[in-house]
Scaffold this motif. Structure first.
Motif, PDB file in Angstrom:
ATOM      1  N   PHE A   1       0.841  -1.195   0.000  1.00 52.31           N
ATOM      2  CA  PHE A   1       0.000   0.000   0.000  1.00 52.31           C
ATOM      3  C   PHE A   1       0.879   1.248   0.000  1.00 52.31           C
ATOM      4  CE2 PHE A   1      -2.368  -3.423   2.021  1.00 52.31           C
ATOM      5  CZ  PHE A   1      -3.462  -3.470   1.168  1.00 52.31           C
ATOM      6  N   ARG A   2       0.209   2.374  -0.338  1.00 54.15           N
ATOM      7  CA  ARG A   2       0.939   3.642  -0.347  1.00 54.15           C
ATOM      8  C   ARG A   2       0.702   4.386   0.974  1.00 54.15           C
ATOM      9  NH1 ARG A   2      -0.590   6.473  -5.897  1.00 54.15           N
ATOM     10  NH2 ARG A   2      -2.640   5.593  -5.411  1.00 54.15           N
ATOM     11  N   TYR A   3       1.754   5.044   1.435  1.00 51.14           N
ATOM     12  CA  TYR A   3       1.711   5.812   2.680  1.00 51.14           C
ATOM     13  C   TYR A   3       2.373   7.156   2.399  1.00 51.14           C
ATOM     14  CZ  TYR A   3       1.139   1.266   5.039  1.00 51.14           C
ATOM     15  OH  TYR A   3       0.697   0.030   5.439  1.00 51.14           O
ATOM     16  N   GLY A   4       1.847   8.233   2.969  1.00 50.62           N
ATOM     17  CA  GLY A   4       2.467   9.541   2.750  1.00 50.62           C
ATOM     18  C   GLY A   4       2.239  10.476   3.919  1.00 50.62           C
ATOM     19  N   THR A   5       3.161  11.438   4.045  1.00 55.09           N
ATOM     20  CA  THR A   5       3.088  12.412   5.144  1.00 55.09           C
ATOM     21  C   THR A   5       2.436  13.693   4.653  1.00 55.09           C
ATOM     22  OG1 THR A   5       5.191  11.564   5.981  1.00 55.09           O
ATOM     23  CG2 THR A   5       4.505  13.740   6.775  1.00 55.09           C
ATOM     24  N   PRO A   6       1.260  14.056   5.197  1.00 51.52           N
ATOM     25  CA  PRO A   6       0.647  15.325   4.795  1.00 51.52           C
ATOM     26  C   PRO A   6       1.561  16.504   5.154  1.00 51.52           C
ATOM     27  CG  PRO A   6      -0.953  13.919   5.901  1.00 51.52           C
ATOM     28  CD  PRO A   6       0.403  13.274   6.092  1.00 51.52           C
ATOM     29  N   ARG A   7       1.828  17.303   4.137  1.00 52.78           N
ATOM     30  CA  ARG A   7       2.788  18.396   4.274  1.00 52.78           C
ATOM     31  C   ARG A   7       2.284  19.523   5.193  1.00 52.78           C
ATOM     32  NH1 ARG A   7       6.582  20.181   0.629  1.00 52.78           N
ATOM     33  NH2 ARG A   7       5.876  18.714  -0.944  1.00 52.78           N
ATOM     34  N   ALA A   8       1.000  19.862   5.068  1.00 55.17           N
ATOM     35  CA  ALA A   8       0.496  21.084   5.722  1.00 55.17           C
ATOM     36  C   ALA A   8       0.668  21.029   7.238  1.00 55.17           C
ATOM     37  CB  ALA A   8      -0.960  21.315   5.346  1.00 55.17           C
ATOM     38  N   ALA A   9       0.315  19.870   7.842  1.00 55.11           N
ATOM     39  CA  ALA A   9       0.371  19.784   9.310  1.00 55.11           C
ATOM     40  C   ALA A   9       1.810  19.940   9.795  1.00 55.11           C
ATOM     41  CB  ALA A   9      -0.208  18.453   9.769  1.00 55.11           C
ATOM     42  N   VAL A  10       2.744  19.344   9.043  1.00 54.93           N
ATOM     43  CA  VAL A  10       4.162  19.431   9.440  1.00 54.93           C
ATOM     44  C   VAL A  10       4.622  20.885   9.341  1.00 54.93           C
ATOM     45  CG1 VAL A  10       6.503  18.771   8.757  1.00 54.93           C
ATOM     46  CG2 VAL A  10       4.683  17.059   8.760  1.00 54.93           C
ATOM     47  N   GLU A  11       4.292  21.528   8.222  1.00 60.49           N
ATOM     48  CA  GLU A  11       4.760  22.915   8.033  1.00 60.49           C
ATOM     49  C   GLU A  11       4.138  23.855   9.071  1.00 60.49           C
ATOM     50  OE1 GLU A  11       6.031  22.703   3.358  1.00 60.49           O
ATOM     51  OE2 GLU A  11       4.175  23.738   3.863  1.00 60.49           O
ATOM     52  N   ARG A  12       2.850  23.610   9.384  1.00 60.24           N
ATOM     53  CA  ARG A  12       2.178  24.455  10.394  1.00 60.24           C
ATOM     54  C   ARG A  12       2.871  24.321  11.749  1.00 60.24           C
ATOM     55  NH1 ARG A  12      -2.820  23.088   8.382  1.00 60.24           N
ATOM     56  NH2 ARG A  12      -2.988  21.369   9.850  1.00 60.24           N
ATOM     57  N   ALA A  13       3.175  23.085  12.127  1.00 64.21           N
ATOM     58  CA  ALA A  13       3.797  22.847  13.440  1.00 64.21           C
ATOM     59  C   ALA A  13       5.159  23.537  13.507  1.00 64.21           C
ATOM     60  CB  ALA A  13       3.946  21.360  13.685  1.00 64.21           C
ATOM     61  N   ILE A  14       5.947  23.384  12.453  1.00 64.88           N
ATOM     62  CA  ILE A  14       7.294  23.961  12.474  1.00 64.88           C
ATOM     63  C   ILE A  14       7.203  25.491  12.507  1.00 64.88           C
ATOM     64  CG2 ILE A  14       9.437  24.210  11.141  1.00 64.88           C
ATOM     65  CD1 ILE A  14       9.037  21.287  10.328  1.00 64.88           C
ATOM     66  N   ALA A  15       6.265  26.037  11.710  1.00 60.97           N
ATOM     67  CA  ALA A  15       6.112  27.502  11.686  1.00 60.97           C
ATOM     68  C   ALA A  15       5.704  28.025  13.060  1.00 60.97           C
ATOM     69  CB  ALA A  15       5.078  27.896  10.640  1.00 60.97           C
ATOM     70  N   ALA A  16       4.965  27.201  13.816  1.00 63.74           N
ATOM     71  CA  ALA A  16       4.529  27.633  15.154  1.00 63.74           C
ATOM     72  C   ALA A  16       5.613  27.366  16.201  1.00 63.74           C
ATOM     73  CB  ALA A  16       3.250  26.899  15.533  1.00 63.74           C
ATOM     74  N   GLY A  17       6.763  26.847  15.760  1.00 63.03           N
ATOM     75  CA  GLY A  17       7.868  26.621  16.700  1.00 63.03           C
ATOM     76  C   GLY A  17       7.773  25.286  17.420  1.00 63.03           C
ATOM     77  N   ASN A  18       6.901  24.392  16.942  1.00 59.54           N
ATOM     78  CA  ASN A  18       6.780  23.085  17.596  1.00 59.54           C
ATOM     79  C   ASN A  18       7.602  22.025  16.859  1.00 59.54           C
ATOM     80  OD1 ASN A  18       4.932  24.148  19.431  1.00 59.54           O
ATOM     81  ND2 ASN A  18       3.261  23.889  17.965  1.00 59.54           N
ATOM     82  N   SER A  19       7.826  20.905  17.550  1.00 60.87           N
ATOM     83  CA  SER A  19       8.543  19.789  16.934  1.00 60.87           C
ATOM     84  C   SER A  19       7.542  18.732  16.489  1.00 60.87           C
ATOM     85  CB  SER A  19       9.499  19.154  17.942  1.00 60.87           C
ATOM     86  OG  SER A  19      10.473  20.082  18.323  1.00 60.87           O
ATOM     87  N   VAL A  20       7.873  18.038  15.434  1.00 59.23           N
ATOM     88  CA  VAL A  20       6.986  16.977  14.919  1.00 59.23           C
ATOM     89  C   VAL A  20       7.792  15.701  14.728  1.00 59.23           C
ATOM     90  CG1 VAL A  20       5.234  16.432  13.174  1.00 59.23           C
ATOM     91  CG2 VAL A  20       6.052  18.758  13.390  1.00 59.23           C
ATOM     92  N   LEU A  21       7.153  14.571  15.045  1.00 56.42           N
ATOM     93  CA  LEU A  21       7.785  13.267  14.846  1.00 56.42           C
ATOM     94  C   LEU A  21       7.079  12.523  13.712  1.00 56.42           C
ATOM     95  CD1 LEU A  21       9.803  11.120  15.917  1.00 56.42           C
ATOM     96  CD2 LEU A  21       7.970  10.290  17.390  1.00 56.42           C
TER      97      LEU A  21
END
Ligand SMILES: Nc1ncnc2c1ncn2[C@@H]1O[C@H](COP(=O)(O)OP(=O)(O)OP(=O)(O)O)[C@@H](O)[C@H]1O
Ligand SMILES: Nc1nc2c(ncn2[C@@H]2O[C@H](COP(=O)(O)O)[C@@H](O)[C@H]2O)c(=O)[nH]1
Length: 274
Positions: free
Chosen positions: A164-184
């Motif tokens: 199957f295909r799996y992918g990381t949604p870009r928007a949530a990651v970019e929003r978190a980083i822009a807000a100064g948070n870390s994402v795993l």
């Protein structure tokens, strides 16, 4: 005078990555001593002491380092950067071979460290019992996954285990980083490589099994794949384990709580930790 390689715009870790990727390039030809003294707060004396401790001779260039020396230098620099004003790594990718325990460690982090933001992937596979839409995954069909790729909504994606295909949604990651948070991100090794290309500042963590025998025990013990599929995954795992040196950190998953703690530590501010 300080060399200009690790200027404010570029992290010393970026310089190392480029040097290791292109040993004949500008960064690769840089002497280790010049590289070290280009880092704020490292002068000539400290640089000699560090090289002695890391067992790197004074004449060495970054591109000419052996495998162990590369790893020692990269780990030293990662610790140094973190201890001198690092704010915690913003985008941390946890990858590793099948059945090493990525999902188990990620679930542990979700339950025990509610402040850590875990990316929720999109997948074309069907939900398993107990999995929750929007928490475990965004479960989508092939047409929707195609649309997400075409619209540039995925930071990376891969077909995992030929299924199957799996992918990381870009928007949530970019929003978190822009807000100064870390994402795993808990993703496969192909995905980790794609993230590195898209976001070179990401920190890649390779989760290792305590031994090959234990990896086999975990895969067989999980009992979710047929014997044929287990064999195929183990062949892939051998190739994936050889990629360990592409990663910034290695964490051995002896114990889930301990491995989770090590991953979370990378995401926390570490000023003065050394
Ligand atoms: N530290 C550990 N000690 C013992 N067993 C473990 C440990 N971590 C995970 N396991 C077990 O190993 C098996 C594989 O774990 P998990 O499904 O999390 O692996 P994974 O890396 O996410 O695999 P895949 O990539 O195939 O989805 C599970 O049965 C899990 O309970
Ligand atoms: N490249 C990506 N790999 C991903 C992503 N989300 C999960 N994964 C990997 O898929 C396998 C299988 O997961 P499972 O939940 O079906 O067992 C596992 O190795 C995950 O790490 C992603 O967004 N991108």
């Amino acid at each position: 005078m300080k060399a200009d390689v690790a200027s404010a715009a570029r992290s010393p870790l970026d310089v190392l990555r480029e040097a290791y990727a292109s040993p004949e390039g500008v960064e690769g030809r840089l002497r280790v001593s010049e590289f070290l003294t280009s880092i704020p707060a490292i002068g000539a004396t400290k640089s000699s002491r560090i090289m002695h401790e890391l067992q790197i001779s004074t004449s060495k260039r970054l591109g000419g380092l052996g495998r162990l020396q590369r790893r020692r230098l990269r780990e030293f620099v990662a610790d140094w950067v973190a201890a001198h004003g690092g704010t915690g790594d913003r985008l941390v990718v946890l990858a590793g071979p099948t059945a090493v325990g990525k999902g188990t460690v990620a679930s542990y982090i979700r339950r025990h460290y509610p402040d850590v933001q875990l990316s929720v992937s999109a997948t074309t596979r069907a939900p398993r019992p107990g999995e929750v839409e929007g928490e475990s995954y965004f479960f989508v069909d092939d047409a929707e996954f195609d649309r997400m790729i075409a619209a540039g909504e995925l930071l990376e994606w891969a077909t995992v285990h030929n299924a199957f295909r799996y992918g990381t949604p870009r928007a949530a990651v970019e929003r978190a980083i822009a807000a100064g948070n870390s994402v795993l991100l808990e993703i496969d090794i192909q995905g980790a490589r794609s993230v590195r290309r898209a976001m070179p500042d990401a920190t890649l963590v390779f989760l290792l099994p305590p031994s090959w025998e234990e990896l086999v025990r975990r895969l067989v013990g999980r009992g979710t794949e047929s014997p044929g599929e287990q064999q195929r995954r183990l062949e892939t795992a051998k190739i994936e384990l050889a990629a360990v040196d592409e990663f910034d950190h290695q964490v051995v998953n002896h114990d889930v709580a301990d491995a989770a703690q090590k991953v979370v530590d990378l995401m926390r501010p570490r000023k003065g930790r050394r």
